[in-house]
Design an enzyme around this catalytic site. Structure first.
Site, short mmCIF file in Angstrom:
data_model
loop_
_atom_site.label_atom_id
_atom_site.label_comp_id
_atom_site.label_asym_id
_atom_site.label_seq_id
_atom_site.Cartn_x
_atom_site.Cartn_y
_atom_site.Cartn_z
N TYR A 79 -12.29 -3.01 -3.44
CA TYR A 79 -12.83 -2.96 -2.07
C TYR A 79 -14.36 -2.96 -2.06
CZ TYR A 79 -8.21 -2.20 0.05
OH TYR A 79 -6.93 -2.35 0.51
N ARG B 17 -1.32 -14.30 4.06
CA ARG B 17 -2.11 -13.66 5.14
C ARG B 17 -1.41 -13.86 6.48
NH1 ARG B 17 -6.79 -10.53 3.99
NH2 ARG B 17 -7.85 -11.46 5.78
N ARG C 229 2.80 -6.55 9.29
CA ARG C 229 2.06 -5.49 9.96
C ARG C 229 2.52 -5.33 11.41
NH1 ARG C 229 -3.79 -7.38 7.45
NH2 ARG C 229 -3.75 -6.09 5.57
N LYS D 197 0.84 -1.21 0.00
CA LYS D 197 0.00 0.00 0.00
C LYS D 197 0.88 1.26 0.00
CE LYS D 197 -3.78 -2.36 2.44
NZ LYS D 197 -4.70 -2.31 3.62
N THR E 54 -5.33 -7.51 10.73
CA THR E 54 -5.64 -6.20 10.13
C THR E 54 -5.16 -5.02 10.97
OG1 THR E 54 -7.61 -7.23 9.15
CG2 THR E 54 -7.55 -4.81 9.21
N GLU F 197 -9.30 -10.15 -7.98
CA GLU F 197 -8.36 -9.05 -7.76
C GLU F 197 -7.23 -9.05 -8.79
OE1 GLU F 197 -7.24 -9.61 -3.68
OE2 GLU F 197 -9.24 -9.06 -2.94
N ASN G 79 -1.85 -0.26 7.03
CA ASN G 79 -1.22 -1.52 7.47
C ASN G 79 -0.37 -2.19 6.40
OD1 ASN G 79 -3.23 -2.44 5.85
ND2 ASN G 79 -4.44 -3.39 7.48
N HIS H 290 -1.85 -5.54 1.31
CA HIS H 290 -3.10 -6.26 1.06
C HIS H 290 -2.76 -7.64 0.56
CE1 HIS H 290 -7.02 -7.40 -0.53
NE2 HIS H 290 -6.34 -7.87 -1.56
N PHE I 158 -15.00 3.19 7.28
CA PHE I 158 -13.63 3.40 6.83
C PHE I 158 -13.49 3.34 5.31
CE2 PHE I 158 -14.00 -1.15 7.83
CZ PHE I 158 -13.54 -1.73 6.65
P1 DAT Z 1 -7.54 -7.05 5.53
O1 DAT Z 1 -6.72 -6.03 4.76
O2 DAT Z 1 -6.80 -7.56 6.72
O3 DAT Z 1 -8.10 -8.14 4.65
P2 DAT Z 1 -10.21 -5.88 5.53
O4 DAT Z 1 -10.39 -6.48 4.16
O5 DAT Z 1 -11.23 -6.22 6.55
O6 DAT Z 1 -8.79 -6.25 6.14
O7 DAT Z 1 -10.19 -4.29 5.41
C1 DAT Z 1 -9.51 -3.65 4.34
C2 DAT Z 1 -8.64 -2.56 4.92
O8 DAT Z 1 -9.46 -1.54 5.52
C3 DAT Z 1 -7.72 -3.01 6.05
O9 DAT Z 1 -6.52 -3.54 5.56
C4 DAT Z 1 -7.53 -1.75 6.84
C5 DAT Z 1 -8.87 -1.05 6.72
N1 DAT Z 1 -9.76 -1.36 7.84
C6 DAT Z 1 -10.44 -2.53 8.04
N2 DAT Z 1 -11.19 -2.48 9.14
C7 DAT Z 1 -11.00 -1.24 9.67
C8 DAT Z 1 -11.51 -0.56 10.81
N3 DAT Z 1 -12.39 -1.13 11.66
N4 DAT Z 1 -11.07 0.70 11.05
C9 DAT Z 1 -10.20 1.30 10.21
N5 DAT Z 1 -9.70 0.72 9.10
C10 DAT Z 1 -10.09 -0.53 8.84
MG MG Z 2 -9.47 -7.95 3.07
#
Ligand code: DAT
Ligand code: MG
Length: 138
Positions: A51, A87, A104, A11, A93, A132, A118, A121, A59
């Site tokens: 996304y 992962r 992370r 990212k 996350t 994707e 973080n 991805h 968020f």
């Molecule tokens: P991951 O990237 O671990 O698969 P995700 O798909 O649930 O997580 O969310 C996509 C991204 O959005 C994640 O990397 C960081 C952000 N994010 C997720 N949950 C969040 C939250 N509760 N508050 C702030 N940012 C968040």
């Molecule tokens: Mg995800």
């Protein structure tokens, strides 16, 4: 037995902090094979597809803006169980509590922003990976 592929993004925070090489090196050192690699500026259209599962969440808009804030590095890695394996290397996350030893956990922290920055991805399923990869390597 089919060989899996996953979509990895470094990212904008990871690219800005010059961690792309460190991150890719960890994935290669784990034993996965780099198939495709590029540095690119994401478009809003790509991010809206990427996304789509998060549309409507608090968020979501901060996440899209963050991903537009600078270039990303996109990669395809290949190997048996690479989706799960990456992962695991990435960590959970929330970077504050991601395990030390993970990407992370080692390089991330909470900056008090509306979206967690973080660093990486990684696709979360075979279906997500196929979807994707088509977005980032059309
Ligand atoms: P991951 O990237 O671990 O698969 P995700 O798909 O649930 O997580 O969310 C996509 C991204 O959005 C994640 O990397 C960081 C952000 N994010 C997720 N949950 C969040 C939250 N509760 N508050 C702030 N940012 C968040
Ligand atoms: Mg995800």
């Amino acid at each position: 037995m089919s060989i899996e592929r996953t979509l990895l993004l470094v990212k904008p925070d990871g690219v800005a902090r010059n961690l792309s090489g460190e991150i890719l090196a960890r994935v290669e050192a784990k034993g996965y094979t780099l198939v495709e690699l590029k540095k690119t500026a994401a478009t809003r259209e790509q991010l809206e597809q990427h996304y789509e599962e998060h549309v409507g969440k608090q968020f979501y808009e901060p996440l899209v803006k963050f991903m537009l804030s600078g270039p990303v590095v996109a990669a395809i890695f290949e190997g048996h169980r690479v989706i799960e394996g990456f992962r695991s290397l990435a960590g959970t996350t929330d970077p504050t509590t991601a395990a030390p030893g993970t990407i992370r956990g080692d390089f991330g922290r909470d900056w008090g922003l509306k979206v967690q920055q973080n660093l990486v991805h990684g696709s979360d399923s075979v279906e997500s990976a196929e979807r994707e990869i088509a977005i980032w390597f059309a």
